[in-house]
Enzyme design. Structure first.
Site, PDB file in Angstrom:
ATOM      1  N   GLU A 179      -2.584   7.536  -4.889  1.00 40.33           N
ATOM      2  CA  GLU A 179      -2.928   6.927  -6.191  1.00 40.33           C
ATOM      3  C   GLU A 179      -4.409   7.055  -6.568  1.00 40.33           C
ATOM      4  O   GLU A 179      -4.750   7.023  -7.757  1.00 40.33           O
ATOM      5  CB  GLU A 179      -2.533   5.443  -6.212  1.00 40.33           C
ATOM      6  CG  GLU A 179      -3.389   4.544  -5.313  1.00 40.33           C
ATOM      7  CD  GLU A 179      -2.963   3.083  -5.340  1.00 40.33           C
ATOM      8  OE1 GLU A 179      -1.761   2.801  -5.187  1.00 40.33           O
ATOM      9  OE2 GLU A 179      -3.844   2.217  -5.506  1.00 40.33           O
ATOM     10  N   ARG A 224       0.862  -1.179   0.000  1.00 36.74           N
ATOM     11  CA  ARG A 224       0.000   0.000   0.000  1.00 36.74           C
ATOM     12  C   ARG A 224       0.899   1.230   0.000  1.00 36.74           C
ATOM     13  O   ARG A 224       1.901   1.279   0.715  1.00 36.74           O
ATOM     14  CB  ARG A 224      -0.930   0.029   1.213  1.00 36.74           C
ATOM     15  CG  ARG A 224      -2.109  -0.940   1.125  1.00 36.74           C
ATOM     16  CD  ARG A 224      -3.103  -0.568   0.014  1.00 36.74           C
ATOM     17  NE  ARG A 224      -4.231  -1.490  -0.062  1.00 36.74           N
ATOM     18  CZ  ARG A 224      -4.267  -2.573  -0.846  1.00 36.74           C
ATOM     19  NH1 ARG A 224      -3.249  -2.870  -1.620  1.00 36.74           N
ATOM     20  NH2 ARG A 224      -5.346  -3.338  -0.877  1.00 36.74           N
ATOM     21  N   HIS A 232      -0.720  -0.120  -9.716  1.00 37.96           N
ATOM     22  CA  HIS A 232      -1.403  -1.080  -8.817  1.00 37.96           C
ATOM     23  C   HIS A 232      -1.926  -2.296  -9.608  1.00 37.96           C
ATOM     24  O   HIS A 232      -3.118  -2.580  -9.616  1.00 37.96           O
ATOM     25  CB  HIS A 232      -2.552  -0.390  -8.071  1.00 37.96           C
ATOM     26  CG  HIS A 232      -2.890  -1.057  -6.773  1.00 37.96           C
ATOM     27  ND1 HIS A 232      -3.286  -0.382  -5.657  1.00 37.96           N
ATOM     28  CD2 HIS A 232      -2.903  -2.377  -6.413  1.00 37.96           C
ATOM     29  CE1 HIS A 232      -3.534  -1.232  -4.666  1.00 37.96           C
ATOM     30  NE2 HIS A 232      -3.308  -2.461  -5.106  1.00 37.96           N
TER      31      HIS A 232
HETATM   32  P1  NAI Z   1      -1.346 -11.479   4.903  1.00 34.98           P
HETATM   33  O1  NAI Z   1      -2.396 -11.043   5.861  1.00 34.98           O
HETATM   34  O2  NAI Z   1      -1.297 -12.911   4.491  1.00 34.98           O
HETATM   35  O3  NAI Z   1       0.102 -11.106   5.492  1.00 34.98           O
HETATM   36  C1  NAI Z   1       0.425  -9.854   6.007  1.00 34.98           C
HETATM   37  C2  NAI Z   1       1.579 -10.052   6.962  1.00 34.98           C
HETATM   38  O4  NAI Z   1       2.053  -8.746   7.362  1.00 34.98           O
HETATM   39  C3  NAI Z   1       1.196 -10.781   8.246  1.00 34.98           C
HETATM   40  O5  NAI Z   1       2.104 -11.840   8.504  1.00 34.98           O
HETATM   41  C4  NAI Z   1       1.268  -9.708   9.322  1.00 34.98           C
HETATM   42  O6  NAI Z   1       1.653 -10.220  10.602  1.00 34.98           O
HETATM   43  C5  NAI Z   1       2.330  -8.803   8.742  1.00 34.98           C
HETATM   44  N1  NAI Z   1       2.337  -7.446   9.291  1.00 34.98           N
HETATM   45  C6  NAI Z   1       1.317  -6.729   9.806  1.00 34.98           C
HETATM   46  N2  NAI Z   1       1.749  -5.510  10.184  1.00 34.98           N
HETATM   47  C7  NAI Z   1       3.081  -5.480   9.909  1.00 34.98           C
HETATM   48  C8  NAI Z   1       4.094  -4.514  10.076  1.00 34.98           C
HETATM   49  N3  NAI Z   1       3.826  -3.309  10.618  1.00 34.98           N
HETATM   50  N4  NAI Z   1       5.345  -4.805   9.684  1.00 34.98           N
HETATM   51  C9  NAI Z   1       5.639  -6.005   9.135  1.00 34.98           C
HETATM   52  N5  NAI Z   1       4.721  -6.967   8.957  1.00 34.98           N
HETATM   53  C10 NAI Z   1       3.458  -6.710   9.334  1.00 34.98           C
HETATM   54  O7  NAI Z   1      -1.499 -10.527   3.651  1.00 34.98           O
HETATM   55  P2  NAI Z   1      -1.010 -10.779   2.147  1.00 34.98           P
HETATM   56  O8  NAI Z   1      -2.049 -11.538   1.398  1.00 34.98           O
HETATM   57  O9  NAI Z   1       0.370 -11.308   2.162  1.00 34.98           O
HETATM   58  O10 NAI Z   1      -1.053  -9.278   1.558  1.00 34.98           O
HETATM   59  C11 NAI Z   1      -0.197  -8.284   2.056  1.00 34.98           C
HETATM   60  C12 NAI Z   1      -0.636  -6.928   1.515  1.00 34.98           C
HETATM   61  O11 NAI Z   1      -0.400  -6.878   0.117  1.00 34.98           O
HETATM   62  C13 NAI Z   1      -2.146  -6.620   1.622  1.00 34.98           C
HETATM   63  O12 NAI Z   1      -2.483  -6.139   2.923  1.00 34.98           O
HETATM   64  C14 NAI Z   1      -2.337  -5.562   0.574  1.00 34.98           C
HETATM   65  O13 NAI Z   1      -2.119  -4.285   1.145  1.00 34.98           O
HETATM   66  C15 NAI Z   1      -1.231  -5.869  -0.436  1.00 34.98           C
HETATM   67  N6  NAI Z   1      -1.752  -6.343  -1.712  1.00 34.98           N
HETATM   68  C16 NAI Z   1      -1.394  -5.694  -2.863  1.00 34.98           C
HETATM   69  C17 NAI Z   1      -1.851  -6.120  -4.104  1.00 34.98           C
HETATM   70  C18 NAI Z   1      -1.443  -5.439  -5.382  1.00 34.98           C
HETATM   71  O14 NAI Z   1      -2.115  -5.618  -6.413  1.00 34.98           O
HETATM   72  N7  NAI Z   1      -0.365  -4.689  -5.418  1.00 34.98           N
HETATM   73  C19 NAI Z   1      -2.800  -7.237  -4.194  1.00 34.98           C
HETATM   74  C20 NAI Z   1      -3.053  -7.904  -2.940  1.00 34.98           C
HETATM   75  C21 NAI Z   1      -2.567  -7.449  -1.747  1.00 34.98           C
END
Ligand code: NAI
Length: 326
Positions: free
Chosen positions: A260, A231, A292
């Site tokens: 964005e 993000r 994105h």
């Molecule tokens: P997930 O929920 O499986 O993993 C997120 C991880 O980040 C968790 O292990 C959590 O403990 C950790 N986390 C939380 N706060 C943190 C911090 N301050 N510092 C370090 N780690 C922290 O989520 P997933 O599926 O891996 O997605 C991650 C992010 O990717 C989503 O929240 C979304 O913002 C972004 N995303 C972007 C996309 C794109 O098209 N560019 C598409 C899908 C997701």
């Protein structure tokens, strides 16, 4: 059930129409993003389906409630743009698509990284103009370098597998570390200090806005690359731009940008953009920006539409909402 999908493009419609053959819902597609100005379009819908740059704040929830909306079905993994607590307190649960293709996003982050470190965008433009000179195109090996993974959830872990495939040393930071072989967990400061590449895979929360800022950028190696497919607001863009201008960082590849909304997913080629920071970032030779699109694969789009509609089905049938945001 009538579902109003906001901020839709042709590829969304294609995949939702395909998935909806099984469900037979009444789907209305809107080009407009869901926000205070457009919330009224939800009139008559049971479900609204916003995307990443919609703004579902208290005002929007109030309108949705007034118009009889019963469910907010995000068609994204991230949910930082929806006040889900307020929605739930008004009797409107929020569901999302927690996983569709973590590989899509992880692979895109490496596409960006490779393009950056091997100067592929410059090479591509040159050969299209029959310029076969290699001056200025010297890159670096990823093999043997240190990859700092911030967030080791689904996407972070897919990225770890790729990094290991490249023969990189993997450092990780996550407040909830997991057991992952070949990964050294450390604190964020150490990760930033030691990594040659820092890649963000964590959600945007109230606590980590601008986690990459002037101070943390100054901790990084002046040759380090930063990749953000999570993000935009995880990075203070002005501080990043300053660090790039002063050559205190090697380069950046961003699939997301903190301002964005209203720019990404639209064609601004006629007007240009009013956002000076973004325009300046785009002009830097060691910056790559994509709009994105980390999620944008056929596999991910199919999974998004299928999971969104099955979330709606669970709600319709009064079942436990597997993917509710809590
Ligand atoms: P997930 O929920 O499986 O993993 C997120 C991880 O980040 C968790 O292990 C959590 O403990 C950790 N986390 C939380 N706060 C943190 C911090 N301050 N510092 C370090 N780690 C922290 O989520 P997933 O599926 O891996 O997605 C991650 C992010 O990717 C989503 O929240 C979304 O913002 C972004 N995303 C972007 C996309 C794109 O098209 N560019 C598409 C899908 C997701």
């Amino acid at each position: 059930m009538k579902i109003a999908l906001f901020d839709t493009k042709s590829y969304d419609r294609l995949h939702f129409d395909e998935a909806n053959r099984k469900y037979g819902y009444d789907i209305v597609y809107y080009d407009a993003s869901l926000n205070r100005d457009t919330a009224i379009l939800a009139k008559g819908a049971d479900v609204v389906c916003p995307f990443v740059n919609c703004t579902v704040d208290r005002n929007v929830v109030d309108v949705l409630k007034q118009e009889g909306v019963k469910l907010i079905a995000m068609r994204s993994a991230g949910f930082n743009n929806v006040d889900y607590r307020y929605a739930l307190s008004n009797g409107i649960p929020v569901v999302r698509v927690p996983a569709y293709s973590p590989h899509a996003v992880a692979e895109h982050s490496f596409a960006l990284l490779l393009a950056l470190v091997r100067k592929l965008t410059h090479a591509y433009v040159r050969t299209r103009e029959f310029n076969f000179s290699l001056s200025g195109l010297v890159g670096i090996d990823l093999y043997g370098k240190t990859m700092g993974i911030v967030g080791t959830g689904k996407i972070g872990r897919a990225a770890i597998d790729i990094a290991k495939g490249f023969g990189m040393r993997v450092l990780a930071y996550d407040p909830y570390p997991a057991e992952i072989s070949g990964v050294e967990y450390t604190d964020l400061d150490t990760l930033l200090r030691e990594s040659d590449v820092v890649s963000l895979y964590c959600p945007l929360t109230n606590d980590n806005r601008h986690m990459i800022n002037a101070r943390t950028l100054s901790d990084m190696k002046d040759t380090a690359y930063i990749i953000n497919t999570s993000r935009g607001a995880l990075i203070d863009s002005d501080a990043l731009l300053e660090a790039l201008k002063e050559k205190r960082i090697g380069g950046a590849a961003l699939d997301v940008y903190e301002e964005e909304a209203g720019i990404f997913y639209t064609d601004q080629s006629d007007e240009g953009i009013a956002d000076d920071t973004l325009a300046r970032l785009i002009s830097m030779p060691n910056v790559i920006i994509t709009s994105h699109q980390g999620y944008l694969t056929k596999e991910a789009l199919s999974a998004i539409s299928e999971t969104t509609l099955s979330n709606v089905k669970e709600f319709e049938e009064g079942k436990v909402l597997t993917n509710q945001v809590k």
